[in-house]
Write a protein that holds these residues in place. Sequence first.
Motif, PDB file in Angstrom:
ATOM      1  N   SER A   1      28.570 -14.022   2.572  1.00  0.00           N
ATOM      2  CA  SER A   1      29.054 -15.042   3.513  1.00  0.00           C
ATOM      3  C   SER A   1      28.935 -16.443   2.923  1.00  0.00           C
ATOM      4  O   SER A   1      29.455 -17.397   3.488  1.00  0.00           O
TER       5      SER A   1
ATOM      6  N   SER B   1      28.081  -8.616   4.728  1.00  0.00           N
ATOM      7  CA  SER B   1      27.723  -9.331   5.965  1.00  0.00           C
ATOM      8  C   SER B   1      28.438  -8.656   7.114  1.00  0.00           C
ATOM      9  O   SER B   1      29.468  -8.009   6.918  1.00  0.00           O
ATOM     10  N   VAL B   2      27.874  -8.856   8.302  1.00  0.00           N
ATOM     11  CA  VAL B   2      28.615  -8.400   9.485  1.00  0.00           C
ATOM     12  C   VAL B   2      29.616  -9.472   9.892  1.00  0.00           C
ATOM     13  O   VAL B   2      30.733  -9.188  10.303  1.00  0.00           O
ATOM     14  N   GLY B   3      29.223 -10.769   9.742  1.00  0.00           N
ATOM     15  CA  GLY B   3      30.116 -11.874  10.096  1.00  0.00           C
ATOM     16  C   GLY B   3      31.219 -12.019   9.050  1.00  0.00           C
ATOM     17  O   GLY B   3      31.043 -11.645   7.888  1.00  0.00           O
TER      18      GLY B   3
ATOM     19  N   LEU C   1      22.443  -4.189  10.120  1.00  0.00           N
ATOM     20  CA  LEU C   1      21.505  -5.320  10.265  1.00  0.00           C
ATOM     21  C   LEU C   1      21.117  -5.575  11.716  1.00  0.00           C
ATOM     22  O   LEU C   1      20.455  -6.565  12.025  1.00  0.00           O
TER      23      LEU C   1
ATOM     24  N   ARG D   1      25.496 -17.775  14.950  1.00  0.00           N
ATOM     25  CA  ARG D   1      26.106 -18.771  14.062  1.00  0.00           C
ATOM     26  C   ARG D   1      25.800 -20.160  14.594  1.00  0.00           C
ATOM     27  O   ARG D   1      25.866 -20.396  15.820  1.00  0.00           O
TER      28      ARG D   1
ATOM     29  N   HIS E   1      18.067 -18.762   7.920  1.00  0.00           N
ATOM     30  CA  HIS E   1      19.031 -17.652   7.993  1.00  0.00           C
ATOM     31  C   HIS E   1      18.436 -16.362   7.390  1.00  0.00           C
ATOM     32  O   HIS E   1      19.002 -15.783   6.455  1.00  0.00           O
TER      33      HIS E   1
ATOM     34  N   MET F   1      22.874  -3.034   3.627  1.00  0.00           N
ATOM     35  CA  MET F   1      24.126  -3.815   3.660  1.00  0.00           C
ATOM     36  C   MET F   1      24.914  -3.617   2.364  1.00  0.00           C
ATOM     37  O   MET F   1      26.127  -3.416   2.364  1.00  0.00           O
TER      38      MET F   1
HETATM   39  C1  DGY Z   1      25.791 -11.621   8.449  1.00  0.00           C
HETATM   40  O1  DGY Z   1      25.731 -10.472   7.997  1.00  0.00           O
HETATM   41  O2  DGY Z   1      26.779 -12.047   9.057  1.00  0.00           O
HETATM   42  C2  DGY Z   1      24.602 -12.491   8.197  1.00  0.00           C
HETATM   43  O3  DGY Z   1      24.603 -13.614   9.012  1.00  0.00           O
HETATM   44  C3  DGY Z   1      24.567 -12.899   6.730  1.00  0.00           C
HETATM   45  O4  DGY Z   1      25.699 -13.615   6.433  1.00  0.00           O
END
Ligand code: DGY
Length: 321
Positions: free
Chosen positions: A55, A78-80, A103, A240, A287, A299
């Motif tokens: 990310s 990342s998930v985002g 995560l 976020r 973070h 991940m």
């Molecule tokens: C996510 O996986 O989105 C975390 O915030 C790391 O970027």
Amino acid sequence: MTKLTKILLTRHFPDAVIERARRDYDMTLNPDDAAWQGDALITNAEGMDGILLSSSNKFTVDVIAGLPDSVKILATFSVGYEHLDLEAARSRGILVTNTPDVLTESTADTAMMLLLNAARRVRESLEMVTTGNWVGWTPTQLLGIQPGGRRLAILGMGRIGRAVAHRARAFGMEIHYHNRSRLSPDLELGAIYHATPEDLFRHADFLSINCKMTPETTRLINSDTLDLFPENPVIVNTARGGIVDDDALIAALRSGRIAAVGLDVFEGEPKLNPGYMGLTNAFLTPHIGSATVDTRNAMGFRALDNLDAYFRGEKPGDRLV
Ligand code: DGY
């Protein structure tokens, strides 16, 4: 996929992830872990079939337009996925995947950690002890807010929001939530649904932000919505930074309108709004929501599973476009 398939790793991912990538691919690793942007991403992508990225790499319209034709898949660790322009990738026929699920637990742990640290004034406690300013126990020293019996409002009741609810129930908290759609009773587990974020905020002794950042949620926590909260609320954010209007939150922390915050994510991170710095009622972490060995390995493996599936000619499980 064959050992001839070329992939680029844009960051120094955990060793186990790099080892697996090296075993299965012709892998190129970012040598110094710099957070490549713009031209650096384009240049390093030369000759690559796929990219494992994080990310911290912004794949904007321009970057995606500049990628060589050889690049067929972007797998984000990342998930985002706000850092990826999905429309630009779609129009170039580049597939994009993320890493959901793995995560959830560590991020929910982080939300509870922030909640407890903020509510129990741990930043002030640490400062008192480590600066030698502790004069001894007193009946009224560092009195915090007890979560048990209070309402935890969860903004965004997806996987992470529900994992936070699960933990908070063990602390005796009453769960309220807002989500784009109401959950079924087996997922709600007695949590009280609010049809609007505004109504949720009116019931938030504690608020945990667990929603995606979208045009609707950007700066959703602002001077108007902060006015809706009951007295002395505690707010935690593991989603976020841009969901919060920092200036409004800092003003509310200064005035005491908001008792305390626990924040793991920030707009413009790693640069923080300087207003947070001197605030003893702001418990801040860099973070670290997913920062456990187990989760970061998971991940990376999930991102590699997506690459493997694609290069085997199958549909990756976590395909975004
Ligand atoms: C996510 O996986 O989105 C975390 O915030 C790391 O970027």
